[in-house]
Design a protein around this motif. Structure first.
Motif: not given
Length: 287
Positions: A241-243, A183-188, A194-195
């Protein structure tokens, strides 16, 4: 009976075979893509095929099919499944030379395999509870921007997360969190997203790019910048997130709560936008 495509022919999955000398089997010498399908419509198909081109170029292998041919295969296989929501899996390897040899063999046809499978709906408890993640050292190779079928490191990392009742392992390289094992990562933090920026240490996810677009449409502030371990530990919200899993809220990291330990408002906002994007895709006439 599940139908698949292998090297120019459609056949039942149970009958699909590749030679034992196939370089995908011997070396993991190949690339793959996973494309989500909603109500018979692939999501972001052009972007997935663009990434396939980049991955093939990264391992010095020509694309064996035209875009029109790929789309024809997908259309037929999607129609062969009863499920409205599916995941397309495609794989291209360097083929099966007459002998095992590390160097490329000349005049060997690539192996092309495509299948689809039903995509299960998201567990409704996720929207209320979120998921857990763990931090682990990144033990993968240096070209993670290539969607390679050599996945043993990712397999081990994802299993280690599962062993700790977590959904994902977030990977740390030189003190920076680059992405998850799948997966890819984001923070709030303070209302802003931010990613990590795109580079060889992470895969440029198609869902990641969609989340970035949706953030812009929602008028949210988003920066692509390196994320430290402390950034993730101190985040108000942490998202992956991922597909096939779409966008998931991480509410526990290494057993500690993320933010308030609850699903946050920006995840809910972005998830609603993502679901609206899917609904719009479903309204698009089949081409």
């Amino acid at each position: 009976m599940t139908e698949v495509y292998l090297n120019g022919a459609f056949m039942p999955l149970a009958e699909a075979r590749v030679p034992v000398l196939d370089r995908g089997f011997l070396f993991g010498d190949g690339v793959y893509e996973v494309i989500p399908v909603y109500h018979g419509q692939p999501l972001r198909l052009a972007a997935h095929l663009d990434r396939l081109e980049r991955s093939l170029a990264g391992i010095r292998l020509a694309n064996p099919l035209s875009r029109a041919h790929w789309e024809h295969l997908f259309t037929r296989l999607i129609a062969s499944q009863a499920a409205e929501n599916q995941a397309i899996y495609l794989q291209v390897t360097r083929g099966a030379p007459p002998v095992r040899e590390h160097r490329f063999s000349k005049c060997v046809e690539p192996t092309v395999f495509v299948m689809t499978k039903p995509m299960a709906p998201r567990d409704p408890r996720i929207a209320e509870q979120g998921v857990a993640a763990v931090l682990r050292e990144d033990i993968r190779w240096q070209r993670c921007d290539i969607k390679s079928i050599s996945l043993v490191a990712a397999v081990l990392l994802r299993q280690e997360a599962a062993d700790h009742d977590a959904e994902e392992a977030l990977l740390v390289r030189d003190g920076w969190v680059v992405e998850g094992s799948t997966s890819n990562v984001f923070i709030v933090q303070d209302g802003a997203l931010a990613t990590p920026p795109v580079g060889p240490e992470l895969l440029s996810g198609i869902t990641r790019e969609l989340i970035i677009e949706l953030s812009e449409r929602q008028g949210l502030t988003l920066k692509q910048r390196p994320l430290s371990v402390e950034d993730c530990r101190r985040a108000d919200e942490l998202l992956i997130c991922s597909s096939t899993r779409e966008l998931l809220p991480v509410t526990r990291l290494d057993g500690a709560p993320v933010g308030q330990g609850q699903v946050g408002p920006l995840w809910r906002q972005l998830d609603a936008a993502y679901q609206a994007c899917k609904t719009e895709l479903m309204r698009t006439p089949h081409g």
